[in-house]
Structure formats: C-alpha cells, structure tokens
Design a protein around this motif. Structure first.
Motif, short mmCIF file in Angstrom:
data_model
loop_
_atom_site.label_atom_id
_atom_site.label_comp_id
_atom_site.label_asym_id
_atom_site.label_seq_id
_atom_site.Cartn_x
_atom_site.Cartn_y
_atom_site.Cartn_z
N ASP A 24 37.67 45.46 48.57
CA ASP A 24 36.91 44.49 49.17
C ASP A 24 35.53 44.68 49.02
OD1 ASP A 24 39.49 43.16 49.57
OD2 ASP A 24 39.22 43.75 51.75
N GLY A 25 34.84 45.39 48.12
CA GLY A 25 33.59 45.51 48.02
C GLY A 25 33.02 46.55 48.66
N GLN A 26 33.97 47.31 49.73
CA GLN A 26 33.36 48.41 50.54
C GLN A 26 33.00 49.55 49.74
OE1 GLN A 26 36.26 48.92 53.69
NE2 GLN A 26 35.47 46.83 54.61
N PHE A 27 31.86 50.40 50.33
CA PHE A 27 31.54 51.47 49.69
C PHE A 27 31.19 52.60 50.70
CE2 PHE A 27 27.76 49.24 49.95
CZ PHE A 27 26.73 49.91 50.34
N THR A 28 31.35 54.01 50.27
CA THR A 28 31.02 54.87 51.08
C THR A 28 30.14 56.04 50.31
OG1 THR A 28 33.02 54.73 52.58
CG2 THR A 28 31.78 56.84 52.65
N ILE A 29 28.97 56.28 50.67
CA ILE A 29 28.10 57.33 50.25
C ILE A 29 27.99 58.40 51.22
CG2 ILE A 29 25.93 57.84 49.28
CD1 ILE A 29 25.59 54.72 49.06
N THR A 30 28.46 59.84 50.31
CA THR A 30 28.63 60.85 51.35
C THR A 30 27.69 61.98 50.68
OG1 THR A 30 30.91 60.29 51.73
CG2 THR A 30 30.38 62.47 52.33
N SER A 31 26.96 62.66 51.43
CA SER A 31 26.09 63.72 51.04
C SER A 31 26.58 65.02 52.10
CB SER A 31 24.62 63.62 51.09
OG SER A 31 24.14 63.48 52.37
N PRO A 32 26.10 66.12 51.84
CA PRO A 32 26.61 67.07 52.72
C PRO A 32 26.24 66.70 54.47
CG PRO A 32 25.34 68.14 50.98
CD PRO A 32 25.36 66.76 50.90
N ASN A 33 25.36 66.04 54.53
CA ASN A 33 24.92 65.94 56.12
C ASN A 33 24.86 64.31 56.40
OD1 ASN A 33 24.15 68.45 57.24
ND2 ASN A 33 22.70 68.44 55.54
N VAL A 34 24.64 63.43 55.42
CA VAL A 34 24.58 61.99 55.59
C VAL A 34 25.65 61.26 55.12
CG1 VAL A 34 23.13 59.96 55.36
CG2 VAL A 34 22.07 62.35 55.57
N GLU A 35 26.28 60.22 55.96
CA GLU A 35 27.30 59.21 55.26
C GLU A 35 26.64 57.85 55.29
OE1 GLU A 35 31.99 59.69 55.35
OE2 GLU A 35 31.25 58.55 57.06
N ILE A 36 27.05 57.17 54.48
CA ILE A 36 26.54 55.65 54.77
C ILE A 36 27.70 54.91 54.23
CG2 ILE A 36 25.14 53.78 53.65
CD1 ILE A 36 22.90 55.63 53.62
N LYS A 37 28.09 53.95 55.16
CA LYS A 37 29.33 52.72 54.81
C LYS A 37 28.77 51.53 54.77
CE LYS A 37 32.90 55.64 56.60
NZ LYS A 37 34.43 55.60 57.31
#
Length: 151
Positions: free
Chosen positions: A95-108
């Motif tokens: 449904d167009g959801q996304f997750t961006i993950t880096s070693p210390n930060v996560e964005i949903k």
C-alpha cells in the motif's frame, strides 16, 4: 531552580533541615520494613513543600529536561541522516508504505504522505514533516542506493 534561593533557604532553615535529617536517619536505621521508606518519602516531601518548591515547578523542570532531550535527539538524528545517507536502504512495502534503514536511523512512511516516523537507535522521535531538507535528501539518497524487498 536558582542556587541562591536554595542557599538562602538552607541558611534560614538550617535547624529544621538538621532535625528532619536526624529523624530521617533514625527512621532508616531503626525501622526495617517498607514503612521506613514511606516515612522517609513523607519527610522528604514535607521538606520540599516547606522549602517552597511547588509541584508546578517540578513539572516545569521535568518538561524542560524532556524538551531539551528531544531537541538533542532530533539534532543527532539529522546529523546521522547526513552521515549515513550513502548506507541507507529503501524498502517498499504494501500500500505504498516504505522503510528506510541505515545503521542508526530508521524512517517509515507512506508514499504521498507529508509525514514520516523517525527512529534513532530504537528510540522513536515521533512524526516529522518531509518539509525538512535533510529528511528529503536522506529519502532521495536511499532511493538512489537501491530498493530492497520488504520483509
């Protein structure tokens, strides 16, 4: 809290403080149950109330510390986004959801939405607007790094 106010209070009420401390030490050494902690808390609370510290002042101090901590965490998160943008991975979900993950930060977030949820080292920093240039750049860089399948 002003240190001068505390010093003035101690100078004017040193006898009351000494008596309270003697009673407190007596209670802590003689009484061996949960009752001693209840009595100790009552004595400390009475001293605080007598000193003129109000619940509103305590709440304000806690609120100031909380606000300052969140501001510091938000600054640290934006700094991490800048440093870790090249390591970020973009995962597309349902449904167009996304997750961006880096070693210390996560964005949903959700595609088309102007808000994303930011997490720094497992601590949620709440919902942020995509108006922030750093977040927008982080998202674009993560998309450019490549998309990984959502788990």
């Amino acid at each position: 809290m002003n240190i001068e106010v505390i010093k003035e209070f101690v100078m004017q009420n040193w006898l009351v403080i000494v008596v309270a401390l003697i009673i407190l030490f007596f209670v802590l050494n003689v009484v061996k149950t949960v009752l001693k902690w209840a009595i100790a808390i009552i004595i400390i609370a009475a001293l605080l109330i007598y000193s003129g510290i109000s619940i509103d002042q305590i709440k304000q101090t806690v609120s100031d510390v909380q606000s300052s901590t969140m501001d510091t965490l938000k600054k640290e998160a934006t700094n991490m986004m800048v440093k870790e943008a090249s390591k970020a991975t973009y995962a597309k979900g349902q449904d167009g959801q996304f997750t961006i993950t880096s070693p210390n930060v996560e964005i949903k977030g959700t595609a088309g939405s102007n808000k994303v949820n930011v997490t720094l080292r497992g601590i949620s920093l709440g919902e942020w607007n995509l108006d922030n240039e750093t977040i927008r750049t982080f998202v674009e860089q993560a998309r450019g790094n490549g998309t990984v399948p959502a788990s």
